[in-house]
Scaffold this motif. Structure first.
Motif, mmCIF file in Angstrom:
data_model
loop_
_atom_site.group_PDB
_atom_site.id
_atom_site.type_symbol
_atom_site.label_atom_id
_atom_site.label_comp_id
_atom_site.label_asym_id
_atom_site.label_seq_id
_atom_site.Cartn_x
_atom_site.Cartn_y
_atom_site.Cartn_z
ATOM 1 N N LEU A 8 0.379 -1.521 0.385
ATOM 2 C CA LEU A 8 -0.320 -0.194 -0.562
ATOM 3 C C LEU A 8 1.259 1.496 0.271
ATOM 4 O O LEU A 8 0.621 2.401 -0.667
ATOM 5 C CB LEU A 8 -1.053 0.250 0.837
ATOM 6 N N GLY A 11 2.094 1.666 -3.686
ATOM 7 C CA GLY A 11 1.502 2.265 -4.213
ATOM 8 C C GLY A 11 1.370 3.516 -4.022
ATOM 9 O O GLY A 11 1.028 4.386 -4.973
ATOM 10 N N ASN A 12 0.851 3.812 -2.682
ATOM 11 C CA ASN A 12 1.129 5.657 -2.731
ATOM 12 C C ASN A 12 2.230 6.222 -3.635
ATOM 13 O O ASN A 12 2.025 7.501 -4.285
ATOM 14 C CB ASN A 12 1.027 5.570 -1.197
ATOM 15 N N LEU A 14 4.353 5.368 -5.594
ATOM 16 C CA LEU A 14 3.754 5.324 -7.132
ATOM 17 C C LEU A 14 2.470 6.446 -7.739
ATOM 18 O O LEU A 14 2.860 6.980 -8.187
ATOM 19 C CB LEU A 14 3.625 3.889 -7.721
ATOM 20 N N CYS A 15 1.508 6.103 -7.129
ATOM 21 C CA CYS A 15 0.491 7.181 -7.527
ATOM 22 C C CYS A 15 1.265 8.342 -7.385
ATOM 23 O O CYS A 15 0.643 9.477 -7.974
ATOM 24 C CB CYS A 15 -0.591 7.320 -6.716
ATOM 25 N N SER A 18 3.620 9.951 -10.526
ATOM 26 C CA SER A 18 3.018 9.462 -11.592
ATOM 27 C C SER A 18 2.471 10.796 -12.015
ATOM 28 O O SER A 18 1.871 10.910 -11.366
ATOM 29 C CB SER A 18 2.267 7.493 -12.152
ATOM 30 N N TYR B 301 -5.489 -4.413 -7.196
ATOM 31 C CA TYR B 301 -4.698 -3.883 -6.994
ATOM 32 C C TYR B 301 -3.811 -4.291 -7.549
ATOM 33 O O TYR B 301 -2.916 -3.752 -8.061
ATOM 34 C CB TYR B 301 -4.684 -3.326 -5.561
ATOM 35 N N LEU B 306 -0.775 -1.773 -8.567
ATOM 36 C CA LEU B 306 -0.436 -0.932 -6.701
ATOM 37 C C LEU B 306 -0.809 1.020 -7.852
ATOM 38 O O LEU B 306 -0.255 1.366 -6.659
ATOM 39 C CB LEU B 306 0.869 -0.779 -6.365
ATOM 40 N N MET B 307 -1.296 1.096 -8.807
ATOM 41 C CA MET B 307 -1.203 2.226 -9.106
ATOM 42 C C MET B 307 -2.460 2.606 -8.559
ATOM 43 O O MET B 307 -2.830 4.286 -8.849
ATOM 44 C CB MET B 307 -0.651 2.738 -10.483
#
Lengths: 143, 337
Positions: A8, A11-12, A14-15, A18, B301, B306-307
């Motif tokens: 998670l 993922g945070n 990467l999010c 980007s 996910y 995981l984006m």
């Protein structure tokens, strides 16, 4: 459990790093940032309580398996012997998966054989384990 | 080419005149599809529209044709449902399947995780919310466009079709053993509900967060029909009343109305009488369906690198809340304190 805290938080990252296309700026991006914030906040809760919850859950499942083994087969006693080599979340989850599989089998046996005492003990365990894994999200103000 | 230019090319082709697309902006919500608002200037007029495009990864796998036909079925019937404008199942200029619908501006959608959002309007919004759902249940699905494409189950197989589908999703997507939802599924199979009283259009995701209200007590749009199908009308009512959508409140469903009042409004609008035993089955089923969606979100996910934090949040926090709801229901059904 799925997904894990390391996933998670990765993922945070990467999010947030980007670049979004132009049409995803504004309200959509604001929403995504808010969710990454919630995930970060809940990850802190998981870091604080996640190990305790899993240690408790794994021990409680072992107790149920031992309790059920006398009526429903020695295989459950064997399954209860699964142990953690350390107390990090990933190790606890791996053992938890094995214990949960055995618990599902035991619960089915209890239901089929009419073992109401064990059935109810397992149902109470479900409620307790869900409570212990709970993450508390402070209510956000209505828009 | 940008999405704006792609849309201009597409709309210009189907409307056979030049189109200028302005104010293109992606909006949150509708997690199973990418959702954008935009204005299309054509022939001296401005049309306010919404684009719903299939994502690469999704919270749920749904059929955009069913969603499109559901909008078409209820737009103009007295319910606040936007107009369905265009459907492209092959993607055309936009590369992925999509449809376009009319936009209703000036509304608010509330997250199920915000504070109880309706204030003094809660009861009035609840009256409309459950009355609109009753109207959907009352409608004859075979007189509506959705019947062109949605299969119609037998009255006595509505439950098994839905349970088979969502158990299949769990079987396919579960990445960590889930004893709580498995126990609920077994319970549902041990004690099936009676046959449906009638077949109805099922919205499939009728809940807080999937409608717009004007902030002054009026519901102005019923949205997110992506899981629409034909089935037992109790399915939608069970989903609408699911405790997950109640802001942690125990005395008002969906943060709107006391449960008995909500059911009475639905009964009056639908012309149906709720069978408590059947409804208990559909309420537990709603929680199982929720669990399936969150389990699927967790898998998606990871598959999506995981984006998408919405998928991560749903597969983690929401999944755990759903476990709590199911565990409490299972204990309550056994009379366990």
């Amino acid at each position: 459990m799925t997904p894990t805290v390391p996933e998670l938080l990765l993922g945070n990252f990467l999010c947030l790093t980007s670049p979004p296309p132009p049409e995803s700026m504004g309200e959509f991006l604001q929403g995504r940032v808010a969710i990454t914030g919630m995930i970060a906040m809940l990850s802190a809760q998981e870091a604080e309580h996640g190990i305790d919850a899993r240690v408790w859950e794994n021990a409680a499942i072992r107790d149920l398996l031992r309790q059920g083994a006398a009526r429903h087969g020695a295989a459950f006693l064997e399954a209860a012997r699964a142990v953690e080599s350390d107390l990090n979340l990933a190790t606890l989850d791996r053992v938890n998966a094995d214990l949960r599989r055995a618990l599902i089998d035991l619960h089915i046996r209890a239901e089929i054989s009419g073992d109401q005492g064990l059935d109810h003990a397992i149902l109470r365990f479900y409620r307790q384990s869900a409570d212990r894994r709970r993450l508390d999200l402070p209510a956000s103000p209505a828009s | 080419m940008s999405l704006t230019r792609q849309l201009e090319a597409y709309l210009g082709r189907i409307w056979e005149q030049p189109v200028q697309v302005d104010n293109m902006s992606r909006i949150p919500g509708g997690a199973s599809r990418e959702t954008y608002r935009f204005d299309a200037r054509v022939g001296g007029l401005t049309r306010h529209l919404i684009l719903r495009r299939d994502p690469v990864g999704s919270l749920i796998d749904t059929d955009r044709r069913l969603e499109f036909l559901a909008f078409r079925s209820f737009h103009g019937t007295g319910l606040p449902v936007p107009e369905a404008v265009a459907l492209e199942e092959e993607g055309a200029e936009l590369e992925r399947p999509f449809f376009i619908m009319g936009r209703i501006d000036g509304g608010k959608a509330q997250s199920p995780f915000s504070e109880p959002p309706y204030g003094v309007h809660a009861a009035g919004i609840g009256q409309q919310f459950f009355s609109h759902l009753g109207s959907i249940a009352r409608a004859d699905p075979f007189a509506l466009p959705i019947a062109e494409f949605a299969p119609a189950p037998a009255l006595d197989s509505c439950w098994s079709r839905e349970l088979d589908y969502w158990e299949g999703v769990i079987n396919e997507d579960e990445e960590h053993p889930q004893p709580i939802v498995r126990a609920a599924i077994r319970r549902l199979r041990r004690a099936p509900p009676p046959p449906a009283q009638k077949l109805s259009v099922i919205h499939g995701d009728y809940r807080t967060g999937n409608f717009l209200h004007d902030g002054a007590g009026k519901i102005i749009a019923l949205l997110d029909w992506e899981m629409a199908h034909i089935g037992d009308p109790l399915e939608d009512l069970g989903w609408a009343i699911e405790p997950l959508w109640s802001y942690g409140e125990t005395d008002r469903v969906s943060g709107m109305l006391p449960r008995e009042e909500a059911i009475a409004i639905w009964e009056s609008a639908s012309g149906l009488t709720l069978d408590p035993q059947a409804f208990a089955w559909w309420e537990l089923f709603a929680s199982v369906k929720g669990a399936a969606i969150w389990i699927s979100a967790a898998k998606e996910y990871r598959a999506g690198g995981l984006m998408d934090p919405v998928l991560g949040f749903s597969g983690w926090y929401t999944a755990r809340r759903q476990d709590e709801v199911i565990a409490r229901k299972l204990c309550a059904l056994e009379g366990l304190s």
